[in-house]
Write a protein that holds these residues in place. Structure first.
Motif, PDB file in Angstrom:
ATOM      1  N   GLY A  41     -22.547  28.275  48.519  1.00  0.00           N
ATOM      2  CA  GLY A  41     -22.354  29.698  48.269  1.00  0.00           C
ATOM      3  C   GLY A  41     -21.055  30.013  47.575  1.00  0.00           C
ATOM      4  O   GLY A  41     -20.930  31.054  46.917  1.00  0.00           O
ATOM      5  N   PRO A  45     -21.525  31.918  43.471  1.00  0.00           N
ATOM      6  CA  PRO A  45     -21.293  33.102  44.304  1.00  0.00           C
ATOM      7  C   PRO A  45     -22.438  34.108  44.299  1.00  0.00           C
ATOM      8  O   PRO A  45     -22.479  34.983  45.179  1.00  0.00           O
ATOM      9  CB  PRO A  45     -20.023  33.722  43.701  1.00  0.00           C
ATOM     10  CG  PRO A  45     -19.364  32.623  42.938  1.00  0.00           C
ATOM     11  CD  PRO A  45     -20.468  31.768  42.442  1.00  0.00           C
ATOM     12  N   ASP A  46     -23.364  34.018  43.349  1.00  0.00           N
ATOM     13  CA  ASP A  46     -24.487  34.947  43.317  1.00  0.00           C
ATOM     14  C   ASP A  46     -25.628  34.526  44.241  1.00  0.00           C
ATOM     15  O   ASP A  46     -26.604  35.260  44.381  1.00  0.00           O
ATOM     16  CB  ASP A  46     -25.019  35.086  41.891  1.00  0.00           C
ATOM     17  CG  ASP A  46     -23.976  35.655  40.935  1.00  0.00           C
ATOM     18  OD1 ASP A  46     -23.251  36.580  41.352  1.00  0.00           O
ATOM     19  OD2 ASP A  46     -23.879  35.176  39.794  1.00  0.00           O
ATOM     20  N   THR A  47     -25.509  33.357  44.859  1.00  0.00           N
ATOM     21  CA  THR A  47     -26.536  32.907  45.790  1.00  0.00           C
ATOM     22  C   THR A  47     -26.228  33.425  47.188  1.00  0.00           C
ATOM     23  O   THR A  47     -25.149  33.945  47.461  1.00  0.00           O
ATOM     24  CB  THR A  47     -26.625  31.372  45.811  1.00  0.00           C
ATOM     25  OG1 THR A  47     -25.374  30.830  46.287  1.00  0.00           O
ATOM     26  CG2 THR A  47     -26.897  30.820  44.423  1.00  0.00           C
ATOM     27  N   THR A  48     -27.211  33.274  48.077  1.00  0.00           N
ATOM     28  CA  THR A  48     -27.079  33.735  49.459  1.00  0.00           C
ATOM     29  C   THR A  48     -27.433  32.598  50.410  1.00  0.00           C
ATOM     30  O   THR A  48     -27.929  31.538  49.989  1.00  0.00           O
ATOM     31  CB  THR A  48     -28.031  34.915  49.721  1.00  0.00           C
ATOM     32  OG1 THR A  48     -29.394  34.442  49.609  1.00  0.00           O
ATOM     33  CG2 THR A  48     -27.788  36.047  48.720  1.00  0.00           C
ATOM     34  N   GLU A  49     -27.215  32.830  51.684  1.00  0.00           N
ATOM     35  CA  GLU A  49     -27.631  31.830  52.674  1.00  0.00           C
ATOM     36  C   GLU A  49     -29.131  31.575  52.588  1.00  0.00           C
ATOM     37  O   GLU A  49     -29.599  30.445  52.771  1.00  0.00           O
ATOM     38  CB  GLU A  49     -27.246  32.295  54.078  1.00  0.00           C
ATOM     39  CG  GLU A  49     -25.748  32.272  54.343  1.00  0.00           C
ATOM     40  CD  GLU A  49     -25.429  32.608  55.790  1.00  0.00           C
ATOM     41  OE1 GLU A  49     -26.387  32.722  56.592  1.00  0.00           O
ATOM     42  OE2 GLU A  49     -24.239  32.747  56.105  1.00  0.00           O
ATOM     43  N   ARG A  50     -29.880  32.630  52.290  1.00  0.00           N
ATOM     44  CA  ARG A  50     -31.337  32.460  52.162  1.00  0.00           C
ATOM     45  C   ARG A  50     -31.674  31.533  51.003  1.00  0.00           C
ATOM     46  O   ARG A  50     -32.611  30.724  51.096  1.00  0.00           O
ATOM     47  CB  ARG A  50     -31.998  33.821  51.970  1.00  0.00           C
ATOM     48  CG  ARG A  50     -33.519  33.731  51.822  1.00  0.00           C
ATOM     49  CD  ARG A  50     -34.151  35.112  51.699  1.00  0.00           C
ATOM     50  NE  ARG A  50     -35.576  35.006  51.488  1.00  0.00           N
ATOM     51  CZ  ARG A  50     -36.389  36.042  51.349  1.00  0.00           C
ATOM     52  NH1 ARG A  50     -35.889  37.293  51.406  1.00  0.00           N
ATOM     53  NH2 ARG A  50     -37.689  35.861  51.152  1.00  0.00           N
ATOM     54  N   THR A  51     -30.936  31.641  49.889  1.00  0.00           N
ATOM     55  CA  THR A  51     -31.174  30.755  48.744  1.00  0.00           C
ATOM     56  C   THR A  51     -31.186  29.302  49.180  1.00  0.00           C
ATOM     57  O   THR A  51     -32.116  28.541  48.860  1.00  0.00           O
ATOM     58  CB  THR A  51     -30.085  30.948  47.669  1.00  0.00           C
ATOM     59  OG1 THR A  51     -30.040  32.302  47.254  1.00  0.00           O
ATOM     60  CG2 THR A  51     -30.337  30.035  46.474  1.00  0.00           C
ATOM     61  N   TRP A  52     -30.173  28.922  49.923  1.00  0.00           N
ATOM     62  CA  TRP A  52     -30.020  27.509  50.277  1.00  0.00           C
ATOM     63  C   TRP A  52     -30.913  27.122  51.434  1.00  0.00           C
ATOM     64  O   TRP A  52     -31.315  25.949  51.541  1.00  0.00           O
ATOM     65  CB  TRP A  52     -28.546  27.206  50.546  1.00  0.00           C
ATOM     66  CG  TRP A  52     -27.736  27.534  49.326  1.00  0.00           C
ATOM     67  CD1 TRP A  52     -26.903  28.600  49.146  1.00  0.00           C
ATOM     68  CD2 TRP A  52     -27.753  26.831  48.083  1.00  0.00           C
ATOM     69  NE1 TRP A  52     -26.383  28.606  47.877  1.00  0.00           N
ATOM     70  CE2 TRP A  52     -26.889  27.530  47.194  1.00  0.00           C
ATOM     71  CE3 TRP A  52     -28.400  25.689  47.619  1.00  0.00           C
ATOM     72  CZ2 TRP A  52     -26.661  27.109  45.887  1.00  0.00           C
ATOM     73  CZ3 TRP A  52     -28.172  25.271  46.315  1.00  0.00           C
ATOM     74  CH2 TRP A  52     -27.314  25.981  45.468  1.00  0.00           C
ATOM     75  N   TRP A 238     -26.975  32.992  37.358  1.00  0.00           N
ATOM     76  CA  TRP A 238     -26.063  32.662  38.447  1.00  0.00           C
ATOM     77  C   TRP A 238     -24.808  32.004  37.891  1.00  0.00           C
ATOM     78  O   TRP A 238     -24.840  30.917  37.326  1.00  0.00           O
ATOM     79  CB  TRP A 238     -26.739  31.715  39.434  1.00  0.00           C
ATOM     80  CG  TRP A 238     -27.762  32.396  40.310  1.00  0.00           C
ATOM     81  CD1 TRP A 238     -28.012  33.727  40.408  1.00  0.00           C
ATOM     82  CD2 TRP A 238     -28.677  31.735  41.178  1.00  0.00           C
ATOM     83  NE1 TRP A 238     -29.027  33.959  41.299  1.00  0.00           N
ATOM     84  CE2 TRP A 238     -29.452  32.751  41.794  1.00  0.00           C
ATOM     85  CE3 TRP A 238     -28.924  30.408  41.517  1.00  0.00           C
ATOM     86  CZ2 TRP A 238     -30.454  32.467  42.728  1.00  0.00           C
ATOM     87  CZ3 TRP A 238     -29.915  30.126  42.440  1.00  0.00           C
ATOM     88  CH2 TRP A 238     -30.671  31.140  43.043  1.00  0.00           C
TER      89      TRP A 238
END
Length: 315
Positions: A41, A45-52, A238
């Motif tokens: 993350g 920085p444009d990703t979220t915990e859900r992304t990973w 991203w």
């Protein structure tokens, strides 16, 4: 977070093995030096915990994304060009104050030797940009040596990139001093080696440079840090935390992903875990990075891998 070990394909979360492929009379080889781990993350920085949570295949057992560190060797007859120079002969622990986990280099010279190349048989080192994980062995003295490894080679740097270092920031003077005697600046579109042209791709840095290698009816785009992780092929919007100009970098990524979908076009992502060679193909969710396998790449061979990363294994 889902258990990444449930995924049978380990290639997205391990450092790259060395591999070679042929483009007509030109052989290109990924030469491993080491690995750099990152907090997912923080790196994107444009990703979220859900992304990973939805993409655990990208994460190692400690929850880091894995970025290979190394060089691209280009051989044409007896001549040889190296693109980037790895991290160099040292290790860094995880630093909670930065987006990075542990990192280390050290394997590059041994892996060049496995390919039959000594540093004094490299005529030039071309740099995508001058961040430490790309300058490495060109600026740092190996244990037991009295000078950096590639001081017999010309150092090819884009004019806008070198201009940044004429007024070095704190901590950059040593690198500048080491590189300067061999630096030759190059122009956008200049042919720097048979079948190899530099092209400027600013965004990650002001003088960030890609290299287009042509041969055998194909072209290979060595895109440096235009893309850091394969997941950005699906999401070129991203940004990476290390991009100097995030908007320019994102716009270039969109163009690059489209270009990598074109016929007879391959890509080389120096940081792309163990999928450094590939191309972009459609998928149900959009464009996706498809790594080359042995059947795709022609003359593929392994050299020594980069090894495991020393560190505490904690985020």
């Amino acid at each position: 977070m889902a258990d990444a070990s449930a995924y049978p394909d380990e290639r997205l979360r391990r450092p790259a093995m060395g591999r070679s492929l042929r483009l007509g009379a030109t052989r290109v080889s990924y030469v491993p030096d080491g690995v750099l781990l990152g907090r997912p993350g923080a790196w994107l920085p444009d990703t979220t915990e859900r992304t990973w949570a939805e993409h655990p295949e990208y994460l190692d057992a400690s929850g880091y994304v894995v970025a290979s560190v190394g060089s691209l060797l280009i051989e044409h007859g007896d001549r040889a060009l190296l693109i980037d120079a790895g991290l160099g002969p040292y290790a860094l622990p995880a630093d909670p104050a930065t987006p990075n986990g542990p990192a280390h280099g050290g394997a590059l010279l041994d892996n060049l030797a496995a390919l039959g190349r000594r540093p004094d048989r490299i005529e030039a080192v071309a740099f995508s940009h001058l961040h430490p994980d790309h300058v490495g062995w060109a600026a740092h003295i190996a244990p037991g040596a009295d000078r950096p490894a590639f001081t017999d080679a010309a150092h090819l740097v884009a004019e806008p990139e070198w201009a940044r270092y004429r007024r070095p920031k704190a901590g950059q003077q040593e690198t500048l001093t080491a590189l300067a005697p061999q630096v030759r600046t190059v122009a956008d579109g200049e042919e720097i080696f048979p079948g190899v042209r530099a092209r400027f791709a600013p965004g990650h840095t002001a003088g960030h440079t890609e290299f287009v290698i042509t041969g055998g009816g194909h072209r290979l785009i060595a895109f440096g840090d235009s893309l850091h992780l394969p997941i950005q092929v699906d999401h070129p919007e991203w940004r990476c935390v290390w991009d100097d100009d995030p908007a320019a970098a994102a716009e270039h990524r969109r163009r690059l992903v489209a270009e990598l979908r074109e016929p007879a076009t391959l890509g080389f992502g120096v940081h792309f875990a163990d999928v450094v060679f590939g191309h972009v193909r459609p998928s149900p969710s959009g464009p996706a990075w498809q790594p080359l396998d042995e059947g795709d790449a022609g003359d593929v061979r392994d050299v020594r891998d980069a090894g495991d990363v020393p560190g505490d294994g904690e985020e």
